[in-house]
Design a protein around this motif. Structure first.
Motif, PDB file in Angstrom:
ATOM      1  N   UNK A   1       8.499   9.210  -6.193  1.00 12.77           N
ATOM      2  CA  UNK A   1       9.480   7.857  -6.179  1.00 12.77           C
ATOM      3  C   UNK A   1       9.519   7.610  -4.439  1.00 12.77           C
ATOM      4  N   UNK A   2       9.994   8.393  -3.938  1.00 12.68           N
ATOM      5  CA  UNK A   2       9.970   8.167  -2.433  1.00 12.68           C
ATOM      6  C   UNK A   2       8.941   7.672  -1.591  1.00 12.68           C
ATOM      7  N   UNK A   3       7.668   8.099  -2.258  1.00  5.48           N
ATOM      8  CA  UNK A   3       6.482   7.463  -1.679  1.00  5.48           C
ATOM      9  C   UNK A   3       6.428   6.038  -2.252  1.00  5.48           C
ATOM     10  N   UNK A   4       6.654   5.822  -3.362  1.00  4.69           N
ATOM     11  CA  UNK A   4       6.655   4.356  -3.868  1.00  4.69           C
ATOM     12  C   UNK A   4       7.361   3.609  -3.178  1.00  4.69           C
ATOM     13  N   UNK A   5       8.815   3.943  -2.937  1.00  6.68           N
ATOM     14  CA  UNK A   5       9.552   3.194  -2.140  1.00  6.68           C
ATOM     15  C   UNK A   5       9.340   2.878  -0.633  1.00  6.68           C
ATOM     16  N   UNK A   6       8.425   3.857  -0.144  1.00 11.75           N
ATOM     17  CA  UNK A   6       7.918   3.662   1.324  1.00 11.75           C
ATOM     18  C   UNK A   6       6.646   2.617   1.172  1.00 11.75           C
TER      19      UNK A   6
ATOM     20  N   UNK B   1       8.172  -0.584   0.748  1.00 12.80           N
ATOM     21  CA  UNK B   1       8.732  -1.212   2.303  1.00 12.80           C
ATOM     22  C   UNK B   1       7.833  -1.621   3.252  1.00 12.80           C
ATOM     23  N   UNK B   2       6.340  -1.070   3.093  1.00 12.05           N
ATOM     24  CA  UNK B   2       5.453  -1.279   3.987  1.00 12.05           C
ATOM     25  C   UNK B   2       4.783  -2.548   3.486  1.00 12.05           C
ATOM     26  N   UNK B   3       4.745  -2.918   2.416  1.00 10.72           N
ATOM     27  CA  UNK B   3       4.156  -4.088   2.063  1.00 10.72           C
ATOM     28  C   UNK B   3       5.275  -5.393   2.548  1.00 10.72           C
TER      29      UNK B   3
ATOM     30  N   UNK C   1      14.484  -7.132  -1.539  1.00  8.73           N
ATOM     31  CA  UNK C   1      13.001  -7.347  -2.085  1.00  8.73           C
ATOM     32  C   UNK C   1      12.542  -5.814  -2.591  1.00  8.73           C
ATOM     33  N   UNK C   2      12.895  -4.660  -1.717  1.00  6.74           N
ATOM     34  CA  UNK C   2      12.528  -3.301  -2.179  1.00  6.74           C
ATOM     35  C   UNK C   2      13.005  -2.833  -3.545  1.00  6.74           C
ATOM     36  N   UNK C   3      13.952  -3.039  -3.568  1.00  9.19           N
ATOM     37  CA  UNK C   3      14.876  -2.643  -4.568  1.00  9.19           C
ATOM     38  C   UNK C   3      14.356  -3.451  -5.865  1.00  9.19           C
ATOM     39  N   UNK C   4      14.482  -4.928  -5.798  1.00 14.07           N
ATOM     40  CA  UNK C   4      13.903  -5.519  -6.946  1.00 14.07           C
ATOM     41  C   UNK C   4      12.534  -5.131  -7.209  1.00 14.07           C
TER      42      UNK C   4
END
Length: 349
Positions: free
Chosen positions: A265-270, A273-275, A242-245
Motif C-alpha cells: 500500500x505504501x508503494x502504491x501511494x508513492x 504521488x509520483x504520477x 488527487x492521491x487519495x481519490x
C-alpha cells in the motif's frame, strides 16, 4: 609513459569491479580502483570510466528487479567509499576559486554530483560538496557566508524541476552563477534551457563550463510564460486530494488492492504521488514528453514486478476525469493513457 600505464584500463577492470559491488566486497572494489591509479591511470578516468558506468548498471539492475533495494543501497555505499578512497589518493592543491556542489532540495541521488565535485577538485578548484537534499534557504545562506565562483546543482528526477527552478533563482539573487546537470534536466538539457540555466551533460563538461565564466553567465531567459495561467499552481495544490481519490478508485475497481500489505500500500501511494508530481512538472515546463516518458518507465518497472500496465491505465483514467478543466494536464494524461493502453515499456532517457 610506462608500458604499465599504457596497458591499464578502467574498461578491463569494469566487470571485476561490478562483481565486487554485487558481492558487497568493499575492500576488493577499493583495491581495483586504487590499483588502476597505482598503474598510472589518471584519477579522473577511474571516477568516470569505472565508478560512474558501474553505478548506472547498479540502477538498471534495480529497475529490472534483478537487485533488491538493499543490494542497490549496499552497492551505492561501496561506490561512495571507493570515490572517497580515490579522492584520498589524489590530493591536488587548489589553485582556483571555490565551487559549491549540491543536490536539489528533495534529491537524494548524491553519487553523481559527488563525482562532479571530485573532477572539479582534480582540476584545481576548491570544492565544497554539500551532499544530498540541500534546502534552498540553507544553500543561499552558505553562499552569503562564502565567496563562491559558481554553484553546481544536480537533479536526477524531472519531477523536481519546479523546486530546482526556485533554487536556481535563489542562487542567482546571491549573484552566484549556476550550472546544472543530471537526468532530471533531460538527456539533452532541454528542461535546463527551458528554465534558462547553464547545463552540462557530464562532469568534464561541467568543469569546462565552470572554467569559462563568460559562458557560465551567458544564459537565455527562462521560457515559462505558461505559468501565468496558474494551471501548475492549481494542480500542485490538489496533490493530496488527487492521491487519495486515485487510491480509493483503485480499491473500488481493482479488488486485489484491498488485500495489499502495508508495504504494498505504501508503494502504491508513492507511485500515485509520483504520477501527480511528474504530471505537475510536465505542466510547469510545458512538455508532455516528460510525463509520457515517466509513464513508460513506470510501466516497465511495475511489469518487472508482476504489475500489469492496466493498473497504471486505471489511475491515468481517473486523473483524466478529475482534471478535465486543466488543458495541458488533460492533454498529457490522454497521450500517456494511449501509451499505457498499448503496454509500452520504458524508453531510454
Amino acid at each position: 609513459m610506462t608500458a604499465t600505464a599504457t596497458e591499464a584500463s578502467p574498461t578491463d577492470s569494469y566487470h571485476g569491479f561490478l562483481e565486487s559491488l554485487e558481492e558487497a566486497d568493499e575492500y576488493a572494489a577499493i583495491d581495483t580502483a586504487l590499483g588502476l591509479i597505482d598503474a598510472g591511470v589518471p584519477a579522473e578516468r577511474v571516477l568516470l570510466d569505472l565508478i560512474a558506468p558501474a553505478q548506472v548498471e547498479v540502477g538498471e539492475r534495480w529497475a529490472r528487479n534483478e537487485w533488491s533495494v538493499a543490494q542497490e543501497h549496499a552497492a551505492t555505499h561501496i561506490s561512495e567509499r571507493v570515490v572517497a578512497a580515490v579522492a584520498a589518493r589524489a590530493v591536488p592543491r587548489p589553485t582556483r576559486g571555490r565551487v559549491v556542489v549540491a543536490c536539489m532540495d528533495g534529491e537524494w541521488h548524491a553519487l553523481p554530483p559527488r563525482l562532479v565535485a571530485e573532477v572539479l577538485r582534480l582540476r584545481g578548484w576548491q570544492v565544497t560538496f554539500l551532499g544530498a537534499s540541500v534546502p534552498a534557504a540553507h544553500l543561499v545562506s552558505y553562499l552569503h557566508r562564502h565567496d563562491a565562483h559558481a554553484v553546481a546543482l544536480a537533479c536526477a528526477l524531472p519531477m523536481r524541476l519546479p523546486h530546482a527552478h526556485r533554487m536556481i533563482e535563489a542562487c542567482r539573487r546571491s549573484d552566484v552563477p549556476v550550472v546544472v546537470g543530471g537526468r532530471g534536466f533531460g538527456h539533452d538539457g532541454r528542461w535546463a534551457h527551458r528554465l534558462g540555466v547553464a547545463w552540462a551533460p557530464d562532469a568534464p563538461a561541467a568543469a569546462d563550463l565552470v572554467a569559462d565564466e563568460r559562458a557560465l553567465r551567458r544564459v537565455r531567459p527562462a521560457e515559462l510564460s505558461q505559468l501565468a495561467d496558474d494551471e501548475y499552481a492549481s494542480l500542485a495544490k490538489r496533490r493530496g486530494e488527487l492521491i487519495d481519490g486515485a487510491l480509493a478508485d483503485l480499491r473500488a475497481r481493482a479488488p486485489g488492492v484491498r488485500e495489499y500489505t502495508t508495504a504494498q500500500l505504501d508503494s502504491t501511494v508513492s507511485d500515485l504521488g509520483h504520477i501527480v508530481d511528474f504530471l505537475a512538472a510536465a505542466v510547469y515546463v510545458d512538455d508532455g514528453s516528460l510525463f509520457i516518458d515517466f509513464v513508460r518507465w513506470l510501466i516497465g518497472i511495475l511489469a518487472s514486478r508482476g504489475v500489469p500496465a492496466s493498473a497504471v491505465g486505471l489511475t491515468l483514467g481517473y486523473y483524466v476525469d478529475e482534471l478535465r478543466d486543466f488543458p495541458r494536464a488533460a492533454r498529457f494524461l490522454g497521450e500517456a493513457s494511449a501509451s499505457a493502453a498499448a503496454g509500452t515499456g520504458p524508453r531510454a532517457g
